[in-house]
Design a protein around this motif. Structure first.
Motif, PDB file in Angstrom:
ATOM      1  N   PHE A 510       0.979  -1.042   0.050  1.00 22.62           N
ATOM      2  CA  PHE A 510       0.021  -0.093   0.054  1.00 22.62           C
ATOM      3  C   PHE A 510       0.813   1.319  -0.139  1.00 22.62           C
ATOM      4  CE2 PHE A 510      -1.913   3.250   2.647  1.00 22.62           C
ATOM      5  CZ  PHE A 510      -2.938   3.749   1.860  1.00 22.62           C
ATOM      6  N   ASP A 511       0.623   2.281  -0.787  1.00 20.99           N
ATOM      7  CA  ASP A 511       1.204   3.367  -0.854  1.00 20.99           C
ATOM      8  C   ASP A 511       0.036   4.485  -1.091  1.00 20.99           C
ATOM      9  OD1 ASP A 511       4.136   2.903  -1.027  1.00 20.99           O
ATOM     10  OD2 ASP A 511       3.561   1.525  -2.899  1.00 20.99           O
ATOM     11  N   ALA A 512       0.443   5.802  -0.318  1.00 21.64           N
ATOM     12  CA  ALA A 512      -0.445   7.171  -0.417  1.00 21.64           C
ATOM     13  C   ALA A 512       0.394   8.135  -0.747  1.00 21.64           C
ATOM     14  CB  ALA A 512      -1.114   7.127   0.909  1.00 21.64           C
ATOM     15  N   TYR A 513       0.052   8.915  -1.874  1.00 18.75           N
ATOM     16  CA  TYR A 513       1.012  10.015  -2.414  1.00 18.75           C
ATOM     17  C   TYR A 513       0.302  11.141  -2.727  1.00 18.75           C
ATOM     18  CZ  TYR A 513       4.349  12.627  -4.987  1.00 18.75           C
ATOM     19  OH  TYR A 513       5.124  13.738  -5.352  1.00 18.75           O
ATOM     20  N   PRO A 514       0.198  12.289  -2.141  1.00 16.27           N
ATOM     21  CA  PRO A 514       1.364  12.585  -1.133  1.00 16.27           C
ATOM     22  C   PRO A 514       0.632  12.284   0.106  1.00 16.27           C
ATOM     23  CG  PRO A 514       0.661  14.612  -2.011  1.00 16.27           C
ATOM     24  CD  PRO A 514       0.207  13.731  -2.897  1.00 16.27           C
ATOM     25  N   GLU A 515       1.163  11.699   1.263  1.00 14.76           N
ATOM     26  CA  GLU A 515       0.174  11.171   2.285  1.00 14.76           C
ATOM     27  C   GLU A 515      -0.401  12.425   2.965  1.00 14.76           C
ATOM     28  OE1 GLU A 515       1.172   8.439   6.177  1.00 14.76           O
ATOM     29  OE2 GLU A 515       2.282   8.299   4.410  1.00 14.76           O
ATOM     30  N   ASN A 516       0.230  13.443   3.144  1.00 16.28           N
ATOM     31  CA  ASN A 516      -0.575  14.569   3.743  1.00 16.28           C
ATOM     32  C   ASN A 516      -2.051  14.841   3.033  1.00 16.28           C
ATOM     33  OD1 ASN A 516       0.815  15.540   1.922  1.00 16.28           O
ATOM     34  ND2 ASN A 516       1.537  17.312   2.933  1.00 16.28           N
ATOM     35  N   ALA A 517      -1.751  14.922   1.695  1.00 17.69           N
ATOM     36  CA  ALA A 517      -2.749  15.080   1.086  1.00 17.69           C
ATOM     37  C   ALA A 517      -4.127  14.261   0.953  1.00 17.69           C
ATOM     38  CB  ALA A 517      -2.359  15.425  -0.345  1.00 17.69           C
ATOM     39  N   VAL A 518      -3.670  12.820   1.150  1.00 13.74           N
ATOM     40  CA  VAL A 518      -4.761  11.817   1.317  1.00 13.74           C
ATOM     41  C   VAL A 518      -5.277  11.847   2.517  1.00 13.74           C
ATOM     42  CG1 VAL A 518      -4.915   9.432   1.490  1.00 13.74           C
ATOM     43  CG2 VAL A 518      -3.254  10.361  -0.228  1.00 13.74           C
ATOM     44  N   ASN A 519      -4.549  12.318   3.766  1.00 13.79           N
ATOM     45  CA  ASN A 519      -5.226  12.594   5.019  1.00 13.79           C
ATOM     46  C   ASN A 519      -6.019  13.527   5.154  1.00 13.79           C
ATOM     47  OD1 ASN A 519      -4.125  10.037   6.005  1.00 13.79           O
ATOM     48  ND2 ASN A 519      -2.082  11.130   6.692  1.00 13.79           N
ATOM     49  N   ALA A 520      -5.769  14.587   4.206  1.00 16.51           N
ATOM     50  CA  ALA A 520      -6.549  16.111   4.293  1.00 16.51           C
ATOM     51  C   ALA A 520      -7.704  15.911   3.548  1.00 16.51           C
ATOM     52  CB  ALA A 520      -5.818  17.076   3.772  1.00 16.51           C
ATOM     53  N   LEU A 521      -8.273  14.622   3.099  1.00 18.58           N
ATOM     54  CA  LEU A 521      -9.407  14.715   2.399  1.00 18.58           C
ATOM     55  C   LEU A 521     -10.593  14.806   3.160  1.00 18.58           C
ATOM     56  CD1 LEU A 521      -8.823  11.564  -0.226  1.00 18.58           C
ATOM     57  CD2 LEU A 521      -8.666  14.023  -0.793  1.00 18.58           C
ATOM     58  N   SER A 522     -11.811  14.858   2.743  1.00 19.05           N
ATOM     59  CA  SER A 522     -13.009  15.078   3.666  1.00 19.05           C
ATOM     60  C   SER A 522     -13.292  13.861   4.239  1.00 19.05           C
ATOM     61  CB  SER A 522     -14.242  15.732   2.848  1.00 19.05           C
ATOM     62  OG  SER A 522     -14.639  14.570   1.788  1.00 19.05           O
ATOM     63  N   TYR A 523     -13.852  13.670   5.371  1.00 19.98           N
ATOM     64  CA  TYR A 523     -14.762  12.543   6.039  1.00 19.98           C
ATOM     65  C   TYR A 523     -15.394  11.789   5.116  1.00 19.98           C
ATOM     66  CZ  TYR A 523     -13.174  15.005  10.397  1.00 19.98           C
ATOM     67  OH  TYR A 523     -12.377  15.539  11.367  1.00 19.98           O
ATOM     68  N   THR A 524     -16.373  12.483   4.406  1.00 14.56           N
ATOM     69  CA  THR A 524     -17.036  11.486   3.546  1.00 14.56           C
ATOM     70  C   THR A 524     -16.510  10.791   2.650  1.00 14.56           C
ATOM     71  OG1 THR A 524     -18.939  13.267   3.974  1.00 14.56           O
ATOM     72  CG2 THR A 524     -19.264  11.830   2.084  1.00 14.56           C
ATOM     73  N   LEU A 525     -15.457  11.523   1.844  1.00 13.69           N
ATOM     74  CA  LEU A 525     -14.717  10.865   0.589  1.00 13.69           C
ATOM     75  C   LEU A 525     -13.506   9.957   1.383  1.00 13.69           C
ATOM     76  CD1 LEU A 525     -14.054  10.817  -2.119  1.00 13.69           C
ATOM     77  CD2 LEU A 525     -12.532  12.700  -1.926  1.00 13.69           C
ATOM     78  N   GLN A 526     -12.955  10.138   2.601  1.00 12.54           N
ATOM     79  CA  GLN A 526     -12.349   9.050   3.210  1.00 12.54           C
ATOM     80  C   GLN A 526     -13.077   7.838   3.395  1.00 12.54           C
ATOM     81  OE1 GLN A 526     -10.529  10.806   6.536  1.00 12.54           O
ATOM     82  NE2 GLN A 526      -8.869  12.013   5.415  1.00 12.54           N
ATOM     83  N   SER A 527     -14.346   7.982   4.198  1.00  7.46           N
ATOM     84  CA  SER A 527     -15.094   6.873   4.364  1.00  7.46           C
ATOM     85  C   SER A 527     -15.349   5.931   3.228  1.00  7.46           C
ATOM     86  CB  SER A 527     -16.359   7.138   4.992  1.00  7.46           C
ATOM     87  OG  SER A 527     -17.432   6.269   5.263  1.00  7.46           O
ATOM     88  N   ASN A 528     -15.814   6.681   2.170  1.00  8.05           N
ATOM     89  CA  ASN A 528     -16.257   5.977   0.862  1.00  8.05           C
ATOM     90  C   ASN A 528     -15.042   5.274   0.244  1.00  8.05           C
ATOM     91  OD1 ASN A 528     -19.015   6.343  -0.497  1.00  8.05           O
ATOM     92  ND2 ASN A 528     -18.833   7.930   0.793  1.00  8.05           N
ATOM     93  N   ILE A 529     -13.869   5.791   0.366  1.00  2.52           N
ATOM     94  CA  ILE A 529     -12.549   5.255  -0.121  1.00  2.52           C
ATOM     95  C   ILE A 529     -12.246   4.174   0.564  1.00  2.52           C
ATOM     96  CG2 ILE A 529     -10.123   5.552  -0.640  1.00  2.52           C
ATOM     97  CD1 ILE A 529     -10.654   8.420  -1.469  1.00  2.52           C
ATOM     98  N   LEU A 530     -12.361   4.313   1.809  1.00  2.98           N
ATOM     99  CA  LEU A 530     -12.095   3.164   2.853  1.00  2.98           C
ATOM    100  C   LEU A 530     -12.984   2.027   2.397  1.00  2.98           C
ATOM    101  CD1 LEU A 530     -10.405   2.068   5.081  1.00  2.98           C
ATOM    102  CD2 LEU A 530     -12.025   2.842   6.535  1.00  2.98           C
ATOM    103  N   ASN A 531     -14.310   2.196   2.287  1.00  7.08           N
ATOM    104  CA  ASN A 531     -15.142   1.009   1.853  1.00  7.08           C
ATOM    105  C   ASN A 531     -14.921   0.374   0.522  1.00  7.08           C
ATOM    106  OD1 ASN A 531     -16.878   1.383   4.249  1.00  7.08           O
ATOM    107  ND2 ASN A 531     -18.030   2.688   3.513  1.00  7.08           N
ATOM    108  N   ILE A 532     -14.434   1.285  -0.612  1.00  8.69           N
ATOM    109  CA  ILE A 532     -14.019   0.511  -1.671  1.00  8.69           C
ATOM    110  C   ILE A 532     -12.839   0.004  -1.686  1.00  8.69           C
ATOM    111  CG2 ILE A 532     -13.042   1.449  -3.958  1.00  8.69           C
ATOM    112  CD1 ILE A 532     -14.821   3.597  -3.966  1.00  8.69           C
ATOM    113  N   VAL A 533     -11.879   0.222  -0.675  1.00  8.63           N
ATOM    114  CA  VAL A 533     -10.464  -0.700  -0.663  1.00  8.63           C
ATOM    115  C   VAL A 533     -10.883  -1.887  -0.074  1.00  8.63           C
ATOM    116  CG1 VAL A 533      -8.422  -0.683   0.872  1.00  8.63           C
ATOM    117  CG2 VAL A 533      -8.941   1.414  -0.480  1.00  8.63           C
ATOM    118  N   LYS A 534     -11.990  -1.763   0.887  1.00 10.49           N
ATOM    119  CA  LYS A 534     -12.251  -3.056   1.698  1.00 10.49           C
ATOM    120  C   LYS A 534     -12.928  -4.109   0.539  1.00 10.49           C
ATOM    121  CE  LYS A 534     -12.994  -1.135   6.478  1.00 10.49           C
ATOM    122  NZ  LYS A 534     -13.850  -0.962   7.432  1.00 10.49           N
ATOM    123  N   GLU A 535     -13.794  -3.492  -0.302  1.00  6.58           N
ATOM    124  CA  GLU A 535     -14.576  -4.091  -1.426  1.00  6.58           C
ATOM    125  C   GLU A 535     -13.319  -5.022  -2.148  1.00  6.58           C
ATOM    126  OE1 GLU A 535     -17.379  -5.300  -1.709  1.00  6.58           O
ATOM    127  OE2 GLU A 535     -18.890  -3.784  -0.728  1.00  6.58           O
TER     128      GLU A 535
END
Length: 618
Positions: A510-535
């Motif tokens: 797993f890689d995130a680039y840039p990591e600080n920009a990924v962590n700065a995404l909105s809660y709603t978008l982060q939640s959906n991306i996490l669910n996509i990763v799990k799927e």
């Protein structure tokens, strides 16, 4: 020949063929229902792409024309118009080339070259297609000039393969057999057959043709036998006809006329049925040569007549003046660029001279006839009124457009502000519930605990108060999910992957680039991306049988988008025959919520690559 009935008589040939279905009925059904120009263009393009492997001339030309018509219905979308205009020209050019309308094909390719961005991939595609057409017309000097121009810029792997294929054909047509054979063999050794199967089979066919031309007949037949059925099974019908034609010519040279006649007859039927007019002409020439060898001059004469009719059809189906004009524009494009400024200056000077002449004539006539200047003044005044009226209308239209744009911008800002206010209000309510009401309930609990010894009945109230306290905590936590409070989204993903690794042998990168920009995404978008990763990972564990999984989440600032790249080395699947499961459907739904795009690339025993692009949310 189970799908072919061939009979001949004194005057003509009777043929029966079969047209394979290469497009699903669902696409046609969706096209009939689609009303919006954007949707129809996507569907028309999707259908046309399905005919590229088979090089179905009629269908490519038809859908290219339909795309051209549909582009006219687009409004205020220059980028889309340019994109689909180029696609329409490319499909029509390929269709015209396969139908034998080579001059018309040249016209479409030249127009595409003038419209495409210089040295882009689509520009290179048009150039190579133009070079191929010049080779078919045996205008080899023009083809060589294009190939020399493309040699330093065709560096993308797929374009380099197309370039080498065209260059091989050029070497054969110019009699440079040694160069052709060396180039083909080197390319076949380095090509990835699974990713570029049609190019591989086309190069093998060219190599077989080269062997036939050099008199190595048994080697040529061996190559054709090796790949013939595969081209038919894969739907590469133009290559299949070319192989059949070459086989017939080999047997004709070997003197086995009966086998040669049967094979060439098959090629003739398929060329007619699939409207490969260029190949049909070549098959007729081969059959004519065969009948001359057999001293069957009557059938040879009939075929000569048929060939003349086809040539006449080609000539009358093309607009020579239109094509020659495009060809001339293409050849003189650089000169026109250099003299464009001079031409504009010349036109301006001519206009100034004409204006001065008009003034002089008006003054001279005014000395003799007083009425003429008055009439001229009235005409000028009338024209001025018309101009002012036209300007006023244009200004009104511009004002309306500007007002509409302002209103849309305001509405968008209002929606954005509403979302921001809602999020802030949710956060405030959550904190008030947790800090104020939750704190008060906790204080009451402490006081009631002191009364518990002296008043046992307080225990019941204390239990109810505990439930109330937990409900308040649950409500506050549901408003702001606990796992996203710290905004450390990448840590959540890594923790999830680490949990999976405890019970599995699959390697997950797993890689995130840039990591600080990924962590700065909105809660709603982060939640959906996490669910996509799990799927994605769950699907891989269930179906892929993969040893290694690569996952990358990137924020592209210049594109203002979030890109998710998933790749595994599992068993893969056939996109055309595999039904989408609930997991993929869930991913498509989540991507669609954010107006994103999902692309799946997979094949049996070749793993799976999934790319997701989501516009970055403010």
């Amino acid at each position: 020949m189970p799908s072919l009935l061939w009979s001949q008589n004194e005057n003509n040939f009777t043929i029966f063929g079969h047209t394979p279905e290469v497009v699903s009925k669902q696409l046609y059904k969706s096209l009939r229902k689609a009303k919006a120009p954007n949707d129809r263009l996507v569907l028309l393009d999707s259908i046309a792409v399905q005919f590229l492997p088979s090089n179905n001339a009629d269908s490519l030309f038809y859908y290219g024309t339909e795309i051209k018509k549909e582009v006219l219905n687009l409004k205020n979308s220059t980028v889309l118009k340019d994109k689909y205009n180029l696609k329409a020209l490319y499909y029509r050019g390929l269709g015209a080339q396969s139908m034998g309308f080579l001059d018309e094909s040249i016209g479409y390719f030249i127009e595409g070259i003038t419209l495409a961005e210089e040295n882009s991939i689509i520009f290179q595609r048009f150039k190579l297609a133009l070079a191929e057409t010049y080779i078919l017309k045996e205008e080899l000097e023009k083809s060589k000039a294009i190939l020399d121009e493309l040699k330093p810029i065709c560096i993308a792997p797929k374009m380099l393969l197309y370039f080498k294929t065209t260059l091989s054909n050029y070497y054969i047509y110019t009699g440079q057999f040694e160069k052709a054979e060396q180039l083909i063999k080197n390319t076949l050794q380095s090509i990835d057959k699974a990713k570029s199967l049609k190019v591989f089979l086309r190069l093998k066919t060219i190599l077989g043709r080269l062997k036939r031309m050099r008199g190595q007949l048994d080697e040529a037949l061996s190559i054709f036998y090796e790949i013939k059925n595969q081209t038919l099974n894969e739907g590469f019908f133009d290559i299949y006809i070319a192989i059949t034609l070459n086989e017939g010519e080999v047997y004709n040279v070997k003197g086995d006329y009966e086998v040669a006649e049967m094979i060439l007859s098959t090629a003739y039927v398929n060329a007619i049925q699939w409207n490969q007019l260029n190949l049909e002409q070549r098959v007729i020439r081969a059959l004519t040569k065969l009948y001359v060898s057999k001293e069957d001059y009557r059938n040879a004469y009939h075929l000569k007549t048929k060939l003349a009719a086809i040539n006449y059809k080609v000539i009358n189906s093309q607009n020579q003046r239109f094509i020659k004009d495009f060809e001339f524009k293409y050849e003189t494009l650089n000169k026109e660029k250099k003299i464009l400024t001079l031409q504009e200056d010349k036109v301006n000077k001519e206009r100034e001279i004409e204006y001065q002449k008009t003034i002089k004539y008006a003054i001279l006539i005014g000395f003799f006839i007083l009425l003429i200047p008055i009439i001229l003044l009235l005409i000028v005044y009338y024209q001025k009124l018309q101009t002012q009226s036209l300007l006023a209308k244009q200004q009104e239209v511009l004002s309306q457009k500007e007002m509409t744009s302002i209103l849309q911008t305001q509405e968008l800002e209002l929606v954005k502000n509403t979302i921001v206010v809602q999020n802030k209000e949710r956060d405030r309510i959550a904190r008030e519930l947790h800090d104020s009401i939750g704190g008060n309930i906790a204080g009451i609990k402490l006081q009631m605990n002191n009364l518990l010894d002296s008043n046992p009945e307080v225990g019941t109230l204390l239990g109810q108060l505990e439930k109330t306290y937990q409900q308040v905590r649950d409500i506050s936590h549901s408003l702001i999910p606990n796992e996203f409070k710290e905004n450390n989204f990448t840590a959540l993903v890594k923790n999830y992957i680490a949990t999976l690794k405890q019970n599995n042998t699959v390697v997950i990168n797993f890689d995130a680039y840039p990591e600080n920009a990924v962590n700065a995404l909105s809660y709603t978008l982060q939640s959906n991306i996490l669910n996509i990763v799990k799927e994605l990972i769950t699907n891989a564990f269930k179906h892929a049988s993969a040893n290694e999984i690569d996952l990358q989440i990137s924020v592209l600032q210049e594109e203002n988008s979030v890109e998710i790249l998933y790749e595994d080395d599992g068993v893969g699947f056939e996109l055309k025959t595999t039904t989408k499961g609930i997991g993929i459907q869930n991913i498509e739904y989540r991507v669609k919520i954010f107006n994103g795009k999902l692309s799946i690339d997979s094949a049996l025993n070749r793993g799976t690559v999934i790319t997701i692009s989501i516009p970055k949310q403010d």
